[in-house]
Enzyme design. Sequence first.
Site, PDB file in Angstrom:
ATOM      1  N   HIS A  77     -32.029   8.031  51.059  1.00  0.00           N
ATOM      2  CA  HIS A  77     -32.152   6.923  51.994  1.00  0.00           C
ATOM      3  C   HIS A  77     -31.129   5.853  51.632  1.00  0.00           C
ATOM      4  O   HIS A  77     -30.968   5.521  50.460  1.00  0.00           O
ATOM      5  CB  HIS A  77     -33.548   6.281  51.915  1.00  0.00           C
ATOM      6  CG  HIS A  77     -34.668   7.237  52.126  1.00  0.00           C
ATOM      7  ND1 HIS A  77     -35.968   6.940  51.780  1.00  0.00           N
ATOM      8  CD2 HIS A  77     -34.702   8.492  52.651  1.00  0.00           C
ATOM      9  CE1 HIS A  77     -36.752   7.965  52.080  1.00  0.00           C
ATOM     10  NE2 HIS A  77     -36.002   8.927  52.605  1.00  0.00           N
ATOM     11  N   TYR A 140     -37.578  -1.464  41.355  1.00  0.00           N
ATOM     12  CA  TYR A 140     -36.310  -1.882  41.932  1.00  0.00           C
ATOM     13  C   TYR A 140     -36.424  -3.273  42.525  1.00  0.00           C
ATOM     14  O   TYR A 140     -37.360  -3.613  43.230  1.00  0.00           O
ATOM     15  CB  TYR A 140     -35.766  -0.866  42.945  1.00  0.00           C
ATOM     16  CG  TYR A 140     -36.716  -0.303  43.957  1.00  0.00           C
ATOM     17  CD1 TYR A 140     -36.766  -0.811  45.249  1.00  0.00           C
ATOM     18  CD2 TYR A 140     -37.544   0.776  43.639  1.00  0.00           C
ATOM     19  CE1 TYR A 140     -37.620  -0.264  46.197  1.00  0.00           C
ATOM     20  CE2 TYR A 140     -38.399   1.319  44.576  1.00  0.00           C
ATOM     21  CZ  TYR A 140     -38.435   0.796  45.850  1.00  0.00           C
ATOM     22  OH  TYR A 140     -39.285   1.328  46.784  1.00  0.00           O
TER      23      TYR A 140
END
Length: 478
Positions: A77, A140
């Site tokens: 992605h 993240y």
Amino acid sequence: MTVVDDAPLEFGKPLSVEETPIPGLVVFELPVHGDARGWFKENWQREKMTAAGLPDFGPVQNNISFNDAVGTTRGIHAEPWDKWVSVATGRIFGAWVDLREGPTFGAVFTTELDPSRAIFVPRGVGNSYQTLARDTAYTYLVNDHWSPDASYSFLNLADETAAIEWPIPLADVEISPKDLGHPRLADVTPIPPKKTLVLGAAGQLGRALRAAFDDSAAVEFATRAELDVTAADLAESRRWRDYGVIVNASAHTAVDVAETAEGRQDAWAANVTGVAALARIAAANGITLVHVSSDYVFDGTLDRPYREDDPVRPLGVYGQTKAAGDAIVSTVPRHYIVRTSWVIGDGKNFVRTMASLAERGVDPRVVDDQVGRLTFTPEIARGIRHLLESAAPYGTYNLTGAGAPTSWADVAREVFRLTGHDPERVTGVSTADYFASATAPVAPRPANSVLELAKLTATGFDAEPASDRLARYLATAP
């Protein structure tokens, strides 16, 4: 590749950086401190890591993913934001594919990450992860808030062109049906760069910027009627996270009108209040702000060209507003202040006026005690594009025409000569004499408007001599 479920973690590595074949994709070796009790690391440390080369990307959200089984594989992605990816516990195999427009579209990089290795993933680079240990958690940081409406780009995990060598065959791992159905690289539309917004697009510089960027679909143009920098709802007028650059060509430039009560208010609104609003937007959203400034921030008393770091001492209201705007823009982390002088564009201007007077047989009196260089708007636009595309260091740059300085009277004589008229018809007068009979307020002018160009030249930009541009302008002007 052999999958080891309990590979030992390396302690004590120094903080270091590894470049990859994908521009902007950078691996960091992280110091991890451990003993019999466990371990500790600085997972993201702005000061140390930006000094080592991590972009100061401004994270606004921290996400965590967890997989309990070895071999769990997440699809490729590419998101519309930058990411700092690190492992909290366990190990992952990561694969990254550049899905951005440009020569590296389709480039692939793979590596393993554990708590001692992290990676910065720029916007538009596809990323995929396969767990190599049980109970793997990775975090993240992202510089935009997650939204179900965000625009993603996807690539099939088994794309033959990317040819990723997965440590655990895809036939043997847990993958969602959606990830298996993504397109091959040949069918992926490359992700364009973040948008550039040019404000003041109807003005002389704005029109030159339209011409300079007419080959870029990622550039938007807005006139003052379409987007007013002084509007109360400016911060809500765009989804600013979608923009990478704002070029502010919108300004109040009527220097004499600025000396009136109404003009002073308008000048401060456009050149200071509006600029402050843009600065807040740029700083909050990681946008590069390009701001056009003026020689009027100086008092013109130096006997040498002005450098970018010379103290500002504006003489009039217009210069004061430009100096205030410069000070505000200088606080934006990503900024270019482009300081120019004696601007000539495609509308009414000094050169056109002199050419008209020459043709009509009028012998003008022109100021001869102000010295500078003409700067044509296409040259300013070319310089702005150069600063952006060359990724020149942020800061203030003087940008004018090159060549020997001249007075306004010298320019007028050259216009007469180039149009086939006698330059001796131009009479030089002092600034004081020229404005002696003025009935309206007159702004004080700097006597020396010459700007030093060495800093800009050092970035690889060669300014065209003002005399050459003047000759071309007169040869092509209607």
